[in-house]
Design a protein around this motif. Structure first.
Motif, PDB file in Angstrom:
ATOM      1  N   LEU A   2       0.799  -1.223   0.000  1.00  0.00           N
ATOM      2  CA  LEU A   2       0.000   0.000   0.000  1.00  0.00           C
ATOM      3  C   LEU A   2       0.833   1.275   0.000  1.00  0.00           C
ATOM      4  CD1 LEU A   2      -2.973  -1.001   2.343  1.00  0.00           C
ATOM      5  CD2 LEU A   2      -2.856  -0.995  -0.149  1.00  0.00           C
ATOM      6  N   PRO A   3       1.910   1.388   0.788  1.00  0.00           N
ATOM      7  CA  PRO A   3       2.666   2.649   0.761  1.00  0.00           C
ATOM      8  C   PRO A   3       3.183   3.004  -0.626  1.00  0.00           C
ATOM      9  CG  PRO A   3       3.276   1.369   2.695  1.00  0.00           C
ATOM     10  CD  PRO A   3       2.413   0.483   1.842  1.00  0.00           C
TER      11      PRO A   3
ATOM     12  N   HIS B 275      -0.760   7.604   9.758  1.00  0.00           N
ATOM     13  CA  HIS B 275      -1.496   6.397   9.377  1.00  0.00           C
ATOM     14  C   HIS B 275      -0.582   5.177   9.241  1.00  0.00           C
ATOM     15  CE1 HIS B 275      -0.127   6.442   5.194  1.00  0.00           C
ATOM     16  NE2 HIS B 275      -0.520   7.686   5.047  1.00  0.00           N
TER      17      HIS B 275
ATOM     18  N   LEU C 274       1.975   2.145  -3.511  1.00  0.00           N
ATOM     19  CA  LEU C 274       0.859   2.524  -4.383  1.00  0.00           C
ATOM     20  C   LEU C 274       0.315   3.895  -4.008  1.00  0.00           C
ATOM     21  CD1 LEU C 274      -0.980  -0.910  -4.550  1.00  0.00           C
ATOM     22  CD2 LEU C 274       0.410   0.148  -6.328  1.00  0.00           C
ATOM     23  N   ARG C 275       0.203   4.158  -2.719  1.00  0.00           N
ATOM     24  CA  ARG C 275      -0.323   5.459  -2.279  1.00  0.00           C
ATOM     25  C   ARG C 275       0.571   6.607  -2.708  1.00  0.00           C
ATOM     26  NH1 ARG C 275      -1.565   3.047   3.633  1.00  0.00           N
ATOM     27  NH2 ARG C 275      -3.796   2.564   3.416  1.00  0.00           N
ATOM     28  N   GLU C 276       1.879   6.349  -2.685  1.00  0.00           N
ATOM     29  CA  GLU C 276       2.828   7.400  -3.045  1.00  0.00           C
ATOM     30  C   GLU C 276       3.024   7.518  -4.548  1.00  0.00           C
ATOM     31  OE1 GLU C 276       4.110   9.552  -0.926  1.00  0.00           O
ATOM     32  OE2 GLU C 276       3.004   8.568   0.706  1.00  0.00           O
ATOM     33  N   GLY C 277       2.446   6.605  -5.316  1.00  0.00           N
ATOM     34  CA  GLY C 277       2.563   6.680  -6.762  1.00  0.00           C
ATOM     35  C   GLY C 277       3.903   6.242  -7.311  1.00  0.00           C
TER      36      GLY C 277
ATOM     37  N   ARG D 138      -6.788  -1.217  -5.512  1.00  0.00           N
ATOM     38  CA  ARG D 138      -7.340  -0.105  -6.297  1.00  0.00           C
ATOM     39  C   ARG D 138      -7.859   1.015  -5.411  1.00  0.00           C
ATOM     40  NH1 ARG D 138      -6.712  -1.038 -11.369  1.00  0.00           N
ATOM     41  NH2 ARG D 138      -7.115  -3.084 -12.300  1.00  0.00           N
TER      42      ARG D 138
ATOM     43  N   ASP E 264      -1.040  15.187  10.723  1.00  0.00           N
ATOM     44  CA  ASP E 264      -1.020  13.886  10.041  1.00  0.00           C
ATOM     45  C   ASP E 264       0.368  13.292   9.909  1.00  0.00           C
ATOM     46  OD1 ASP E 264       0.021  15.669   8.275  1.00  0.00           O
ATOM     47  OD2 ASP E 264      -1.307  15.169   6.607  1.00  0.00           O
TER      48      ASP E 264
ATOM     49  N   ALA F 175      -6.287   2.081  -2.924  1.00  0.00           N
ATOM     50  CA  ALA F 175      -5.103   2.889  -2.610  1.00  0.00           C
ATOM     51  C   ALA F 175      -4.690   3.755  -3.781  1.00  0.00           C
ATOM     52  CB  ALA F 175      -3.945   1.976  -2.208  1.00  0.00           C
ATOM     53  N   ALA F 176      -4.930   3.284  -4.991  1.00  0.00           N
ATOM     54  CA  ALA F 176      -4.540   4.039  -6.192  1.00  0.00           C
ATOM     55  C   ALA F 176      -5.650   3.884  -7.235  1.00  0.00           C
ATOM     56  CB  ALA F 176      -3.212   3.524  -6.724  1.00  0.00           C
TER      57      ALA F 176
ATOM     58  N   GLU G 244      -4.569   5.038 -10.921  1.00  0.00           N
ATOM     59  CA  GLU G 244      -3.174   4.938 -11.332  1.00  0.00           C
ATOM     60  C   GLU G 244      -2.685   3.509 -11.540  1.00  0.00           C
ATOM     61  OE1 GLU G 244      -1.366   7.697 -11.821  1.00  0.00           O
ATOM     62  OE2 GLU G 244      -3.109   8.906 -11.314  1.00  0.00           O
TER      63      GLU G 244
END
Length: 738
Positions: free
Chosen positions: A2-3, A568, A5-8, A36, A507, A38-39, A42
């Motif tokens: 996930l990290p 998070h 994917l979240r960061e692109g 999906r 955050d 998470a991104a 993308e």
């Protein structure tokens, strides 16, 4: 995942071949529900090679390819890698699925959009002049320098008793199966050139070299296994009555840990299987998508044995006219005796004794040991390589072990007896120069381990048990003392940590620490930041890496280092609500050199939420808190998880369930292939009071889950609920006590 994917920084994922909770990974709801999410705009999801076809055979999850491909598409697969470059069958299956109403044009458009989005961002449709790469930039001096830097920074110094850095030795013995070769794998591309360990060290000082492999002959009652200079099919040649074994019957034996490769001395080519099932010596080494140049030795009590061809599972046998073939019948296999013509360990020891320092380069072969079909049964260094290492150490106490591999080894003897040990993965074309840079002290070793190195396989769970929490596995939960911990990596200098500070914003968490080079050499430190949650509803990691920072310091120099991570990242998965939660709990930040070398700490206070008791409504079996004797399985073809008992007396637990108001009945969704019973107990799975018993009728289909209503005895307030499976094979999807 996930990290990333979240960061692109990752735009594509590929599901695996195996099942996840009893369902092929290519059909997993996790693709759309988690990845999906998470991104959402993308992400491109590509199938593994031949995996779409596997859904029908060998996995037998769907009866026909149109149905299988349709469900894979709807599960989130965008690109089907099947049948090499022949797309006709895949397109036909999807057209069939469309005609049958199993998918819609919108499903196809969605997948095509994901693929085209990535292709556009890669510039594939840009005007040609904008996409052209100047050929002179490929393998340019700048690229070569970058390859050297990357290889150098990946080298990890595992142990050093002071022998390193080397102090201008006049002569170095370079020894081992990997000492004068660089390995490629299926995805590495082709090296433009190769600077091996031997070549890199030879640029610095005089070297002597020994491959350190045994030279053998394989003898049957009929004669010797014999190779030809032109690589034609091998034969069994009658043994001479006297005199030395002919060169054509001599082979160099490479031990890759349960897999042997044989190189014919007569032409330097490796033994392989040809298209007619004969053995030939015509290959440059283990190669190809399915390696066909390796064998497994199966000894018998008489000191002889048979050779099994690993790729086919067949056995080396003598065919017509003394040709050498492969047979599926082990009883028809040729029985060989091994004649050792030259001992690799003896030769290596003799060479090592002539040098000031001996460098033994050992490890794995990516093509032999590095694919999903090749599981290890232990963590040992291959036996022949271990024998060479011990012989070299006996001959020359100034021995350095250089490991090159794609995985850890349990090198307990080496850690106790070898003065210095380094590790890296197979380092590319500049590996030899990078290794020399570190060995001679031109560069501080700055690699760090990304895995825990255990002492033996006895410290690991079963190969198919992936529950790292219950098994106290990985650096997160491991309670023992590893051989080398996660994050480990020594330096040629020393560092001190002082004055940790933690700041929390809305955050983010920002951590500062002062790092000082307390040694007498320039060095680079990798500052690692771990967190520990001290109180929780669930079992927490002993430590969890949240970030790291690299800092280069001269002797006596100090610098304030900063590491940031999002709040998070502290979240845990809350099974009571099926979502990530940052729990309201005290935490500590630890900073140091590895997961086991933590120097300073500071309290960490972040806003969080409490996790209350579970309501007694719709408790999903897969969301249990604890379990015994069950495995996860699919509750339906497309989505939904369940647990199935593997033994009588298995149980799952839901902790801290609020039975207010007191339930009068329970609805249980279960499945079994023969009549079974579920018993509901509170507070203890064996001796706790029984509050309900459910008889589950037999079903012929594992996906045919039945809802059963049963009365519940009076139970109030908060209790731990245990559901006990009285027979193996019974599965539970959910229970509702509302």
């Amino acid at each position: 995942f996930l990290p990333a994917l979240r960061e692109g920084v990752a735009v594509a994922v590929m599901p695996s071949y195996n099942l996840v909770n009893g369902r092929p990974a290519h059909l997993s709801p996790l693709i759309n529900d988690v990845l999906r999410a998470a991104a959402p705009d993308e992400l491109m999801v590509v199938s593994d090679a031949m995996a779409p076809g596997n859904l029908v055979d060998p996995q037998h999850y769907y009866d026909d390819h149109a149905t299988a491909y349709a469900h894979a598409l709807r599960a989130g697969i965008d690109s089907f890698t099947q049948d090499d470059d022949r797309a006709e069958a895949t397109l036909a299956h999807l057209r069939d699925a469309l005609d049958r109403g199993l998918i819609t044009e919108e499903d196809l458009d969605r997948a095509a959009t994901h693929i085209l989005s990535v292709r556009v961002r890669l510039g594939e449709f840009d005007p040609e002049p904008l996409r052209r790469v100047d050929p002179d930039t490929v393998n340019s001096p700048a690229h070569q320098a970058l390859a050297r830097t990357a290889a150098r920074r990946s080298i990890v110094l595992l142990k050093n008793d002071g022998i390193l850095p080397l102090r201008d030795p006049r002569r170095i013995a370079v020894i081992g199966q990997l000492a004068d070769t660089l390995m490629e794998d299926w995805y590495s591309g082709t090296l433009p050139y190769a600077i091996t360990a031997r070549a890199g060290l030879a640029e610095r000082t005089e070297t002597v070299f020994c491959e350190g492999v045994d030279r053998i002959a394989l003898r049957t009652n009929e004669g010797y296994l014999t190779a030809s200079a032109d690589g034609t099919p091998m034969t069994i040649t009658p043994a001479p009555g006297f005199g030395p074994v002919a060169e054509s019957a001599a082979f160099d034996l490479f031990d890759w840990g349960g897999a042997w490769a044989l190189r014919a001395v007569v032409n330097g080519r490796y033994v392989s299987e040809d298209e007619n099932g004969h053995l030939t010596n015509d290959q440059p080494g283990p190669n190809g998508w399915e390696v066909r140049q390796t064998f497994r030795w199966q000894p018998d009590p008489n000191g002889t044995g048979v050779l099994q061809h690993i790729a086919t599972g067949r056995y080396v046998a003598v065919g017509d006219n003394n040709t050498v073939t492969l047979t599926p019948d082990a009883d028809s296999a040729a029985v060989f005796a091994i004649d050792t013509l030259r001992s690799g360990a003896t030769e290596a020891a003799a060479i090592a004794a002539t040098a000031e320092v001996a460098i033994v380069v050992a490890g794995d072969h990516p093509l032999v040991n590095g694919r999903e079909t090749e599981d290890r049964t232990d963590l040992d260094l291959p036996a022949a390589q271990e024998k060479v290492l011990r012989a070299v150490r006996a001959a020359n106490p100034a021995t350095v072990l250089v490991l090159t591999s794609g995985y850890p080894f349990g090198i307990v003897w080496a850690d106790e007896h070898i003065p210095a040990i380094l590790w890296s993965a197979h380092g590319g074309q500049e590996y030899g120069r990078a290794l020399a840079d570190v060995l001679f002290g031109d560069a501080d070793p700055t690699g760090r381990l990304t895995q825990t190195w255990y002492r033996s396989a006895a410290e690991l769970p079963d190969l198919f048990d992936y529950d790292i929490i219950a098994n106290d596995a990985t650096y997160l939960y491991y309670l023992g003392s590893p051989l080398y911990p996660f994050g480990h990596g020594l330096s040629y200098t020393t560092f001190d940590y002082t004055d940790p500070e933690v700041h929390v914003t809305d955050d983010h968490v920002t951590v500062h620490v002062t790092v000082t080079n307390t040694g007498d050499r320039f060095g680079e430190e990798v500052v690692q930041c771990y967190t520990h949650q001290r109180v929780s509803r669930v079992k927490q990691p002993l430590r969890k890496l949240q970030g790291f920072a690299r800092v280069a310091l001269h002797p006596g120099e100090s610098r304030r280092v900063r590491i940031d991570f999002p709040i998070h990242a502290l979240a845990i998965w809350d099974v009571t609500r099926s979502r990530f939660v940052v729990e309201d709990a005290p935490r500590t930040v630890h900073l140091g050199r590895s997961a086991k070398d933590l120097r300073v700490c500071a309290p960490l206070n972040v806003p969080g939420e409490p996790i209350g008791p579970r309501p007694a409504t719709r408790l999903h079996a897969a969301d249990n808190d604890e379990y015994h004797g069950v495995v996860l399985c699919a509750a339906a073809k497309d989505r939904g998880d369940a647990v199935r008992a593997t033994e009588p007396g298995a149980w799952i637990a839901f902790l801290d369930v609020d039975f207010t108001p007191a339930p009068k009945e329970a609805v249980i969704c279960a499945n079994t292939d023969q009549p079974g019973t579920l018993t509901l107990r509170i507070d203890n799975p064996i001796s706790g009071p029984t509050v309900a018993t459910a008889d589950i009728p037999a079903a012929t289909d594992h996906f045919d889950f039945t809802e059963v209503r049963i009365p519940v005895d009076s139970v109030t307030r908060r209790h731990d609920l245990y559901i006990v499976f009285e027979a193996a094979g019974t599965a539970l999807a959910w229970i509702d006590l509302s």
